[in-house]
Structures are given as structure tokens and as C-alpha cells.
Design a protein around this motif. Structure first.
Motif, PDB file in Angstrom:
ATOM      1  N   GLY A 121       0.788  -1.220   0.000  1.00  0.00           N
ATOM      2  CA  GLY A 121       0.000   0.000   0.000  1.00  0.00           C
ATOM      3  C   GLY A 121       0.825   1.278   0.000  1.00  0.00           C
ATOM      4  O   GLY A 121       0.288   2.373   0.031  1.00  0.00           O
ATOM      5  N   THR A 122       2.135   1.139  -0.032  1.00  0.00           N
ATOM      6  CA  THR A 122       2.991   2.334  -0.039  1.00  0.00           C
ATOM      7  C   THR A 122       3.572   2.537  -1.422  1.00  0.00           C
ATOM      8  O   THR A 122       4.086   1.600  -2.032  1.00  0.00           O
ATOM      9  N   LEU A 123       3.486   3.748  -1.889  1.00  0.00           N
ATOM     10  CA  LEU A 123       4.042   4.073  -3.198  1.00  0.00           C
ATOM     11  C   LEU A 123       5.529   4.386  -3.039  1.00  0.00           C
ATOM     12  O   LEU A 123       5.917   5.137  -2.150  1.00  0.00           O
ATOM     13  N   LYS A 124       6.328   3.774  -3.906  1.00  0.00           N
ATOM     14  CA  LYS A 124       7.776   3.971  -3.792  1.00  0.00           C
ATOM     15  C   LYS A 124       8.314   4.520  -5.100  1.00  0.00           C
ATOM     16  O   LYS A 124       8.118   3.914  -6.147  1.00  0.00           O
ATOM     17  N   GLN A 525      -1.712  15.436 -11.794  1.00  0.00           N
ATOM     18  CA  GLN A 525      -1.344  15.089 -10.424  1.00  0.00           C
ATOM     19  C   GLN A 525      -0.407  13.880 -10.377  1.00  0.00           C
ATOM     20  O   GLN A 525       0.511  13.833  -9.555  1.00  0.00           O
ATOM     21  N   SER A 533       9.461  12.892  -6.585  1.00  0.00           N
ATOM     22  CA  SER A 533      10.466  11.954  -6.096  1.00  0.00           C
ATOM     23  C   SER A 533      11.476  11.531  -7.150  1.00  0.00           C
ATOM     24  O   SER A 533      12.560  11.087  -6.813  1.00  0.00           O
TER      25      SER A 533
ATOM     26  N   PHE B  91       0.128  17.254   1.204  1.00  0.00           N
ATOM     27  CA  PHE B  91       1.285  16.410   1.431  1.00  0.00           C
ATOM     28  C   PHE B  91       1.654  16.535   2.906  1.00  0.00           C
ATOM     29  O   PHE B  91       1.677  17.629   3.455  1.00  0.00           O
ATOM     30  N   LEU B 105       0.369  11.450   0.754  1.00  0.00           N
ATOM     31  CA  LEU B 105      -0.024  12.404  -0.277  1.00  0.00           C
ATOM     32  C   LEU B 105      -1.497  12.216  -0.586  1.00  0.00           C
ATOM     33  O   LEU B 105      -1.982  11.086  -0.674  1.00  0.00           O
ATOM     34  N   ILE B 107      -4.286  12.703  -3.398  1.00  0.00           N
ATOM     35  CA  ILE B 107      -4.432  12.957  -4.831  1.00  0.00           C
ATOM     36  C   ILE B 107      -5.902  13.220  -5.120  1.00  0.00           C
ATOM     37  O   ILE B 107      -6.712  12.296  -5.202  1.00  0.00           O
ATOM     38  N   MET B 112      -7.749  10.010  -3.313  1.00  0.00           N
ATOM     39  CA  MET B 112      -7.003   8.933  -2.669  1.00  0.00           C
ATOM     40  C   MET B 112      -5.854   9.496  -1.847  1.00  0.00           C
ATOM     41  O   MET B 112      -5.149  10.399  -2.282  1.00  0.00           O
ATOM     42  N   LYS B 114      -2.353   8.400  -0.322  1.00  0.00           N
ATOM     43  CA  LYS B 114      -1.388   7.321  -0.545  1.00  0.00           C
ATOM     44  C   LYS B 114      -0.176   7.567   0.338  1.00  0.00           C
ATOM     45  O   LYS B 114       0.331   8.684   0.412  1.00  0.00           O
ATOM     46  N   ARG B 115       0.261   6.505   0.956  1.00  0.00           N
ATOM     47  CA  ARG B 115       1.520   6.604   1.702  1.00  0.00           C
ATOM     48  C   ARG B 115       2.670   6.516   0.723  1.00  0.00           C
ATOM     49  O   ARG B 115       2.633   5.721  -0.217  1.00  0.00           O
ATOM     50  N   ILE B 116       3.656   7.335   0.940  1.00  0.00           N
ATOM     51  CA  ILE B 116       4.777   7.351   0.009  1.00  0.00           C
ATOM     52  C   ILE B 116       6.047   6.985   0.746  1.00  0.00           C
ATOM     53  O   ILE B 116       6.336   7.554   1.803  1.00  0.00           O
ATOM     54  N   ALA B 117       6.772   6.041   0.202  1.00  0.00           N
ATOM     55  CA  ALA B 117       8.024   5.636   0.847  1.00  0.00           C
ATOM     56  C   ALA B 117       9.040   6.750   0.708  1.00  0.00           C
ATOM     57  O   ALA B 117       9.134   7.402  -0.317  1.00  0.00           O
ATOM     58  N   GLN B 119      12.452   6.619   0.843  1.00  0.00           N
ATOM     59  CA  GLN B 119      13.756   5.977   0.922  1.00  0.00           C
ATOM     60  C   GLN B 119      14.873   6.903   0.467  1.00  0.00           C
ATOM     61  O   GLN B 119      16.017   6.671   0.774  1.00  0.00           O
ATOM     62  N   ASP B 120      14.531   7.932  -0.236  1.00  0.00           N
ATOM     63  CA  ASP B 120      15.593   8.753  -0.794  1.00  0.00           C
ATOM     64  C   ASP B 120      15.443  10.220  -0.430  1.00  0.00           C
ATOM     65  O   ASP B 120      14.668  10.942  -1.032  1.00  0.00           O
ATOM     66  N   SER B 123      16.326  12.971  -3.119  1.00  0.00           N
ATOM     67  CA  SER B 123      15.562  13.300  -4.323  1.00  0.00           C
ATOM     68  C   SER B 123      14.966  14.694  -4.222  1.00  0.00           C
ATOM     69  O   SER B 123      14.853  15.285  -3.143  1.00  0.00           O
TER      70      SER B 123
END
Lengths: 779, 262
Positions: A121-124, A525, A533, B91, B105, B107, B112, B114-117, B119-120, B123
């Protein structure tokens, strides 16, 4: 005429002054050599201001694209998706990122390319492989990520998982050769079963440059030595052979010195100049040929020199003029290296002719009479064999003119059928031999991945934000599917791929959502989310900042210029079937190759027409007769038609070097006609009055000079058959064939044609032209 | 001569030890730059300018609330006005030192969250030349900090701190920060890439005093290698407004209260 003769007289009177002056001037030109620069960038074939270059630069700027990219291929027969290979790739990429001149922010490799995925469920959004996998589970996860994202397959990984590519863009103006060398050093530190390939434009260019130096530095001297040996064999006099070589070398040094001194870089065409000039220098063989005959008759060296110069000065001057003019025509071409080459050889030819009337007579005065006398004895023996054969060939034409002409016509008709099969194509990678590193790399990568040749289709709308509309994105997607049906297209990608990818990933990777969403807001969007990202260049490469222009990438599996034409045609067809208010313009290196290819064809046709006209006019002046000029054109026209027929039937691509040759071959091959016809007419007036006998004499005596000339010419160029680049080989083969054929056709067909048309040609009174100075017997 | 210098250096040693260390300077700087007040609200006007001068605009409201002391947890809330098609996007970031952020985030086009990773951290932040790290800070412990020298920026006396990452995760090789001696704001920062070439340049172009907190209300980040730059202006900046913790939730991400985002 008087100046020429006084120059000859001066040269005979003061030979040491002439030789000293030549040496000094040659040394002066030689001082320019250390400044030599090469230019192997195919883009420089067209001027910087040409539409295609201006447009390509603009496209590079708008979409933040790089002019130069090195592609590193990694291949493992057992598949690259294992911990060892991935670890190596991670290390290699890391090392490449540290290299000076590499645009590290936009290097695309497993460890740097942006991936969009959904996990729990997490967007990467982030690098596909942030670290080297430590476990088999991580390798499997990577495999799923790679093959689950259509953006990657055929781009950074082959469908069979055995090949991957690292794309290394270079900062503007950085030295591709140096960086490629450093990358090789990085690769050399890795051991393992992987095979590595280094490809890409910068590598090709540098390989090219190295081969050019090889041609100039190794093959030109070998050509020189072969000619030297051949001359020595023909004349058995070291001084004469040395004289001929000295003339050739001096002319080469003057011409190349001028080129380098004037600041021109050496291109593929001008790198062939030394061999060409050496071959053109063989025209002075006619002087030596005649000198031997004269000396045998007069036994007085100075008299022989004077008479020789008188007898051959007319033809030699006109042949020089024709050759120079043939090359000077190249100055009217659009392709820059061809222009430079034309000017260079025209200059060299003029220098050579200047030497013919100064340096050669000067050197001849130093030839020991005893040695000449001895050599001349063998000459007479030679004369019997070669000259008798030539006489016999001439006889065939002279006694059976109609049959000979008809057989020739039949050959020509077949040749014309062959020329219709000629296929104009420039494939820069195919210029390298199949075994060369660059060809091997290119072939391997084209087999495994989407293709190494890159073209763009830029889609231009009339208003900003247009490219966020669903109909626009869908249209792009449709165009991609349409293009991918072409066998030459290996892979395409556009902003549509990102939009679809994000749509699917946001909806828990549900394949149902592998589609363009229905609203402009959603697309906007999604792309915003992506840009939050991803690397800035990811989006910049496919849309401009105002979303008015989109860039569709087309990876082609071949460097054939024709491939891009198919792409643009397919795009036109698609647009007709699916009208949208956009314009589609091709761009990129593949498009450049197409434009350049068409320029070559246009240049060839124009150049050939101009050269033919110029040569004809020169013949008219040389013979003081349009009729004779017409006859004189026949052997060379037939030669060229025959060779083109063979090229057509053989299916060989008609590329830039061949097209250039067709133009300048006119200027070179016409020499034989000039020698033959002027000497024949001289003989007719001087001696016999019997047309047939005069023809046979011409075939035997000046004919021997012609054959010697052709053999020397062909000998010099035969070296190029072993050259490292295919265009050099093609040029070598072409010239060898052209010289032998046109010599044969001159000796066989001119007698036939003259016999057939003798009423028409000879009923006019012979002009008292300088081509026929009727002063000496036997001339 | 040599000996004299050595004596001088030994004499200075205790003084050096008493002076501020690089790490302390950067800690104070982080507190002054990223943690002033209990909470904070501003309208961010961002201009993304490429090397040909073409501009793109980002406009958003940014809210921040500190959980505790400077250097501790923080929550960020951003609501976008521009570009037009992302209006109503919002956000949210929960920032923890020494741990990956949580990001969400909203949208609006597909309604919706959405959880966003995260990791970086290197960026780009919303396509600008600022990275997430540039916006919300980098852990002090990730780098070694040394005060190299003292220098003026404009008429302000500054410490010049050299920070070198301890690990390899950073996108820079090292950086220099010019920290104002008086208020500890970073007035200038030069980031060098791993090859040692200067590649990013930060400058605080205008500092205003808001409710007693010196605040850089104009700042620029320039990428020297691409020629791209981002200019940021803060308007309607305010501190200590009493932003509730409940604002930083998925519910409000979908429908943020007017008063906080306008």
C-alpha cells in the motif's frame, strides 16, 4: 605555353635551384604537421547552421538530452540476476559515477534508474536497486521489479535477463575516448563470467579517429612503397623512381601542410588524400614513358627532356586541369568533409603539375646517361611484349568496330539495369569491420536490447498544458504501439508510459489500471507526484516544462538511415488515421543520419552533373572540338556505368565515399582519353595519315603509358583493400576497378569508336592546336 | 621561525578547546533554521528556473509543528495551489531524526490518500533544486563538522563549517556552510560533489525578523552543473499560532481547514 616552356628551360638550366626551393618549401609545409587535429564527429558532415543541427540542438535543450552517451553492456550467459553480477554492476556504476566528465546525475543503471512501485500500500519512487542485493530473496524481488515495469524491459534489461546496459551520458565537450578508457579500466578490475561491451557514439568516433591515423600513418606509406617498387620494376632506374616518389611526397606534404596550417581538421575524406595524391602523381609516368622513347631515339638527355616536355605538355596540362576540376567540383557540395577534400586534392593536383614542369625536368638532368641507356635497352624489350599486346587490343577495336561497340552496348544495358538496383544508405556502424570492438558491441546490444540507434519524434501542440490531456497522452500511446510494429523499432517510450505506470501502481498494481486515466487533473497530479520523487531529467526527457511539447523516444535496431524514414512514414500514417491538433517532427541522431543520407544523394547527382559538364568543356578545349570531346567522354562514362551496375547487383550500400568517388573518378579517368586522343591526332598529322595504323601506334606507345599509369594507380589503391574501415576498402576496390577498366576501355573502345565515326570526326581539317605541335617525327 | 609557530599553536590550544566546535555550530544552526517557534506557517512561492530562463511555479502553504526540543520530531503539512492542475493536493510528512520519514499524499483527482516511501532524502523536493534533506534538514550525526575559518558574508560575521558525510549515502562529497555568528542562520552553503567539484549553491537572500525569530524569507538553490535554479519566497510567515496536532492526519489531508491553508 611560353611560361611553361621557360619554366622547363629554367629547370633544366638551374636544376639545383629548383630542387633547393622545393626542399625549403616542403620543410615549411612540414612544420605545420604537429598541429594536426582530427574530426570524426559525423554531425560535422553538415554545417552547424544546417536546419537539422539547429533543430536537434534545440530538442536537446528543451528536453535536457545529452549529445553523447556511452553505453556499457554487461552480459552473463547464466543471467545477470544473481548476487555476484549485481554486486559487480553496483560497484561498476559507483565507479562510473565518480568519473570526471560523466553527467552522474543522469546515469541510468540498475542502481540509479528511477522505479515506481507499490509495496504494502505504499508508493515507492526511487532507484531500482539502491544497494547490491544481499540475499536470494532480494534478487527475486529485483527480478519482479524489473520485469514488472515495462519501462525497463529492452532498455536496461533484455527479455531473457542475460544482458543489461548502463547508459553513461557525458557532459558537453568532454572527451569520450578518455572516459571510455577509464570505464574499461573500471571493468578490467572485475573478474567473473560476465562479458562487457562498450558502445555509443563517442566510442565509435574515437575508434574512427584511430583508424584514420592508421590509414594515413601506415597505409599511405605502404601504398607509396608499392608504387615505388612498381616504378622501379617498370623503369629500372633508381633515380627516376626516386624522382617520382619525391614529387608525390612533396605534393602530399604541401597539401596536408596547407590543410593543417589553415586550421582544418582531418576528416574521413581528407585522411584518404595522401593515397589519392600519390596515385594522381603517377600521371607523370607519361613524362618518363615518353622520355625513355625519346632518349632511345636521340641519345641526348637534354634534347630528350625538351622534346618530351613539348610532346606531353598539352595532354599533361589538360589532364591535370581535368583532375583538378573534377575535385574542385566537390567544393559545391553540402557535405563539409567532401568540400574540404575537393579543395585539398585540387590544390595537390595543381602542385603536382607544377612539379611536372619544374622538379621532374630538374631531376631528369641528374640522371646518369649511362644508366638511362642501360634501362632503355630493357625498355625496348618490354616494348615488344606489352606494347604488342596493347596493339592487339587496339586492333580488335579498330578492325571490328561495330561488333566491339555492340558487345559494349550490351554490357552497358545490363549495367544500367544494375544501377536501378542501387540502394543509397549510410550506416556509420557498418563502416567498421564486423570483428571490430564497436561492431561486436553494437550487434550484441541490438540483439539483446531495444536498439542502439536513437531517434525522437517531437510532438508539438499549439497551447501549453496540452500534453496533460488524456486524448494527447492516449494518442502518444497509440503512436508508440503503431511504431513498435515496425521490425526496425526495438523500443519506444514517452510520458504515456510514466502516466500508465503511476496509475497502475497507485491502484495496488492492478493491471486493469495499466491505462491512461480519464481526466487532465489525474494526469497532472500523477506527473506531479512523479516529479516529487523522481530525478528531474526523468520528466524533462519526455515533456517540456510547459507541457506543450512531448518527446517520444524511438530505439532503432539498425543504424541504417532508412530506418528513421520508416518511422516518420509510420508516424504520418498514424496521424492521418488519428487526427490530433499536433505536429510531429523527427529529431535525434537517427534523424540526422537520414537527412545527411539524403544530402549525399542530392550531392552525388548534382556533383556528377557538374563534373560531367566541366570535364566535357575541358575536353572541348583540349581537342578544340566538341565531337572529339564527346568521343573522349565515352570510355569513362562506360566505366562508371559498369561499376555502378556491379554495385547495384552486388547489393552494396551506395554511401558517401562511393558517391564522392563517382564525381571525382570523372576527373581522373578522363586522363586516359585525353592522352589517347591527343597523341593519336598528333600521330595522324605527323606521320602516317592512315587512321587505323595511327590508332594502333597510339594503343601501343602512349597506350603503354596509360597502362603503366593505371597499374601504378591501382597498385597504390590496392593497399586500401586491407584498410581497417569498410569505406576505405570500398574506395580501394572502386578505384582499382575504375583504373583498370577505363584503361582497357580507352584502348579497346576509342579505336572502335574512332573507326566507326571517322568520317564524322576526321572530315574537318585538323586544327593547328597546341595539342599537336608537329615539330618532331614520331611524336 | 618554525619553533615559534609551534609555541604559538600550543599556547592557542586551550582557547580552541573552549571555542565552539563544528558540531555545536551546526546544531545551533539547525535549531535556528528549521526549529524556531513551536509551530510555523508560511505561503511558499517557488520559481523553478532553467538555464534559459524558463520558469515554472509552485505555490503552497507550509505548516510545521515541533514535537519537542530542536533536533527532535517534527510534522509538516503542505497544501498546493499551483500548478493549477495540482490544486488541492496536499502532502504530509512526519519527520524523525535518525529514522526514515513517513509521508502521505492526497491525490484529489482520484480522491485517494497514498503513503509514500521516503527511501531517498536526496531526491528533489517537488521538482525543485532543493532536496527533501535541504528542506527539512539532515541529521547532524551523519556528518563530521569542522569550523574551517571565519569569514564575512555581506556584513555578517560567519563561521565556515566544513561537513563531510561519515557514510556514502549523501549525494555530496562535502559541503561548506557559512553560519551567522550572531543568529546561527546558514547564510550560504556550497555543496561539492564526490569528485570535489562545486555543484550546488544555497543562499539566504533576505532575512526578516518575525515575532523575534530571524527568518530567511528569500532563498535560492542553484545547481551549478545544470544551470537550473530555484528561488523561494516566504510570504505571510508567522510563528506560534497554536496549530493543533490533529491537523496532521489523513482526514485533514483530504479536507484541510481553510484557516490553516489560506
Amino acid at each position: 605555353m611560353t611560361t611553361k616552356f621557360s619554366l622547363v628551360e629554367f629547370s633544366i638550366g638551374r636544376p639545383k635551384v629548383i630542387i633547393a626551393a622545393t626542399v625549403v618549401l616542403t620543410l615549411a609545409f612540414l612544420t605545420q604537421f604537429p598541429r594536426i587535429k582530427t574530426d570524426t564527429n559525423p554531425k560535422h558532415m553538415l554545417p552547424e547552421t544546417s536546419d537539422v543541427r539547429v533543430w536537434n540542438n534545440e530538442v536537446d535543450k528543451v528536453f535536457a538530452l545529452y549529445e553523447d552517451t556511452i553505453v556499457v553492456g554487461v552480459e552473463n550467459d547464466a543471467g545477470v540476476l544473481n548476487r555476484e553480477t549485481l554486486g559487480r554492476m553496483f560497484r561498476i556504476t559507483g565507479e562510473i559515477l565518480k568519473l570526471e566528465g560523466v553527467a552522474s546525475r543522469d546515469v541510468n543503471s540498475f542502481s540509479t534508474i528511477t522505479n515506481v512501485t507499490a509495496e504494502a500500500g505504499t508508493l515507492k519512487v526511487g532507484p531500482l536497486m539502491p544497494g547490491a542485493p544481499q540475499s536470494q530473496a532480494e534478487v527475486e524481488a529485483l527480478r519482479r521489479a524489473l520485469f514488472g515495469n515495462p519501462l525497463f524491459v529492452n532498455r536496461i534489461v533484455s527479455p531473457d535477463g542475460k544482458t543489461t546496459a548502463i547508459y553513461v551520458p557525458l557532459e558537453k565537450g568532454d572527451n569520450g575516448a578518455e572516459i571510455a578508457e577509464k570505464i574499461r579500466a573500471v571493468l578490467a578490475r572485475e573478474s567473473g563470467p560476465e562479458r562487457y561491451y562498450i558502445a555509443g557514439d563517442p566510442v565509435a568516433r574515437d575508434t574512427f579517429g584511430a583508424e584514420m591515423f592508421k590509414l594515413m600513418g601506415i597505409f599511405s606509406p605502404i601504398a607509396g612503397m608499392i608504387m615505388f617498387a612498381a616504378i622501379q620494376f617498370m623503369f629500372r632506374n633508381l633515380a627516376l623512381s626516386l624522382a617520382m616518389m619525391a614529387v608525390a611526397m612533396a605534393a602530399i606534404i604541401w597539401s596536408m601542410g596547407l590543410l593543417i596550417g589553415a586550421g582544418f581538421p582531418v576528416h574521413i575524406m581528407s585522411s584518404m588524400a595522401p593515397v589519392f595524391l600519390m596515385a594522381i602523381a603517377t600521371d607523370s609516368i607519361h613524362i618518363f614513358n615518353e622520355f625513355y622513347f625519346r632518349y632511345r631515339e636521340k641519345r641526348d638527355k637534354l634534347v630528350a627532356i625538351r622534346e618530351t616536355m613539348q610532346a606531353v605538355s598539352g595532354p599533361v596540362r589538360y589532364t591535370a586541369l581535368a583532375t583538378a576540376a573534377g575535385f574542385a567540383v566537390l567544393l559545391f557540395m553540402n557535405i563539409i568533409p567532401v568540400k574540404v577534400f575537393g579543395g585539398l586534392i585540387a590544390f595537390g593536383t595543381v602542385v603536382l603539375r607544377l612539379f611536372s614542369f619544374s622538379l621532374i625536368p630538374a631531376i631528369l638532368t641528374f640522371v646518369k646517361e649511362a644508366k638511362v641507356a642501360k634501362a632503355v635497352e630493357t625498355e625496348s624489350m618490354e616494348l615488344d611484349r606489352t606494347a604488342r599486346l596493347l596493339r592487339r587490343i587496339g586492333e580488335v577495336g579498330a578492325t571490328r568496330p561495330l561488333a566491339t561497340t555492340l558487345v559494349g552496348l550490351a554490357f552497358l544495358l545490363v549495367a544500367i539495369a544494375g544501377t536501378s538496383k542501387i540502394h543509397v544508405n549510410n550506416n556509420l556502424v557498418a563502416w567498421f569491420k564486423p570483428s571490430s570492438e564497436i561492431r561486436v558491441a553494437d550487434t550484441a546490444m541490438n540483439q539483446a536490447l531495444g536498439g542502439t540507434s536513437l531517434g525522437y519524434l517531437v510532438v508539438l501542440a499549439s497551447e501549453p498544458e496540452f500534453m496533460k490531456r488524456p486524448e494527447a497522452v492516449r494518442w502518444l500511446e497509440g503512436l508508440q504501439r503503431h511504431l513498435e510494429q515496425l521490425p526496425v523499432v526495438g523500443k519506444t517510450f514517452s510520458v504515456a508510459d510514466y502516466v500508465k505506470r503511476i496509475n497502475q501502481v497507485l491502484h495496488d498494481d492492478d493491471k486493469k489500471y495499466d491505462a491512461v486515466p480519464d481526466t487532465k487533473e489525474a494526469i497532472g497530479q500523477y506527473l506531479f507526484l512523479f516529479s516529487m520523487s523522481a530525478k528531474p531529467s526523468d520528466l524533462d526527457n519526455v515533456v517540456d516544462s510547459t507541457f506543450q511539447k512531448a518527446n517520444l523516444w524511438v530505439q532503432l535496431k539498425t543504424w541504417d538511415a532508412e530506418a528513421m524514414r520508416q518511422v516518420t512514414h509510420a508516424a504520418e500514417t498514424y496521424q492521418r488515421a488519428h487526427p490530433l491538433r499536433v505536429a510531429v517532427k523527427p529529431a535525434g541522431i537517427a534523424y540526422f543520419n537520414l537527412v545527411w543520407n539524403d544530402e549525399v544523394l542530392g550531392d552525388m547527382v548534382r556533383g556528377f552533373a557538374i563534373a560531367l559538364a566541366v570535364v566535357f568543356i575541358i575536353l572541348v578545349f583540349a581537342f578544340r572540338s566538341a565531337k572529339w570531346a564527346l568521343i573522349g567522354c565515352m570510355p569513362l562514362l562506360s566505366t562508371i556505368l559498369l561499376i555502378y551496375g556491379v554495385v547495384g547487383f552486388a547489393g552494396k550500400d551506395f554511401d558517401m565515399p562511393l558517391s564522392v568517388l563517382s564525381t571525382l573518378s570523372l576527373g581522373m579517368a578522363v586522363d586516359f582519353s585525353i592522352h589517347f586522343i591527343s597523341r593519336f591526332r598528333q600521330r595522324l598529322v605527323d606521320a602516317v595519315g592512315d587512321v587505323q595504323e595511327a590508332l594502333l601506334w597510339t594503343a601501343a606507345r602512349p597506350g603503354k603509358g596509360i597502362v603503366r599509369n593505371a597499374v601504378l594507380f591501382a597498385a597504390a589503391f590496392s593497399v586500401m583493400l586491407f584498410a581497417p574501415l569498410t569505406p576505405y576498402m570500398a574506395v580501394g576496390a572502386f578505384i582499382v576497378a575504375m583504373m583498370m577498366l577505363s584503361a582497357l576501355l580507352t584502348i579497346l573502345y576509342l579505336p572502335a569508336l574512332i573507326m566507326l565515326g571517322r568520317k564524322w570526326l576526321l572530315d574537318e581539317p585538323m586544327p593547328a592546336a597546341d595539342t599537336a605541335p608537329a615539330r618532331t617525327k614520331g611524336g | 621561525m618554525k619553533r615559534w609557530w609551534m609555541l604559538f599553536a600550543v599556547a592557542l590550544l586551550p582557547l580552541q578547546a573552549l571555542a565552539l566546535s563544528g558540531e555545536e555550530a551546526m546544531k545551533k544552526s539547525q535549531a535556528a533554521f528549521l526549529y524556531p517557534g513551536k509551530d510555523f506557517k508560511t505561503r511558499v512561492m517557488m520559481k523553478l528556473i532553467n538555464k534559459d530562463g524558463q520558469e515554472r511555479v509552485r505555490e503552497l502553504t507550509m505548516l510545521r509543528k515541533n514535537a519537542g526540543e530542536p533536533g527532535g520530531d517534527q510534522k509538516y503539512f503542505m497544501y498546493f495551489f499551483q500548478p493549477a492542475d495540482v490544486k488541492d493536493m496536499s502532502f504530509m510528512i512526519y519527520k524523525y531524526p535518525a529514522k526514515d520519514d513517513d509521508r502521505w499524499l492526497f491525490i484529489p483527482a482520484i480522491n485517494m490518500v497514498k503513503r509514500i516511501a521516503a527511501q531517498d532524502k536526496r531526491s528533489s523536493f517537488v521538482g525543485s533544486d532543493f532536496t527533501y534533506e535541504d528542506v527539512s534538514g539532515r541529521d547532524i550525526e551523519d556528518d563530521n563538522h569542522v569550523i574551517e575559518r571565519e569569514e564575512k558574508v555581506g556584513n555578517r560575521d560567519c563561521y565556515v563549517v566544513k561537513s563531510t558525510p561519515k557514510g556514502t549515502d549523501a549525494d555530496f562529497g562535502h559541503k561548506f556552510t557559512w553560519v551567522d555568528k550572531a543568529n546561527f542562520l546558514p547564510l550560504k552553503e556550497e555543496q561539492y560533489d564526490k569528485r570535489g567539484n562545486r555543484y550546488k549553491l544555497f543562499s539566504a537572500d533576505e532575512v526578516a525578523n518575525i515575532k523575534g525569530f530571524p527568518t530567511p524569507v528569500k532563498r535560492t538553490m542553484k545547481n551549478l552543473q545544470t544551470g537550473h535554479r530555484t528561488e523561494v519566497t516566504y510570504v505571510k510567515t508567522d510563528y506560534d499560532l497554536g496549530i493543533e496536532d490533529s491537523l496532521f492526519s489523513e482526514r485533514y489531508l483530504r479536507q484541510p481547514p481553510r484557516k490553516w491553508v489560506d
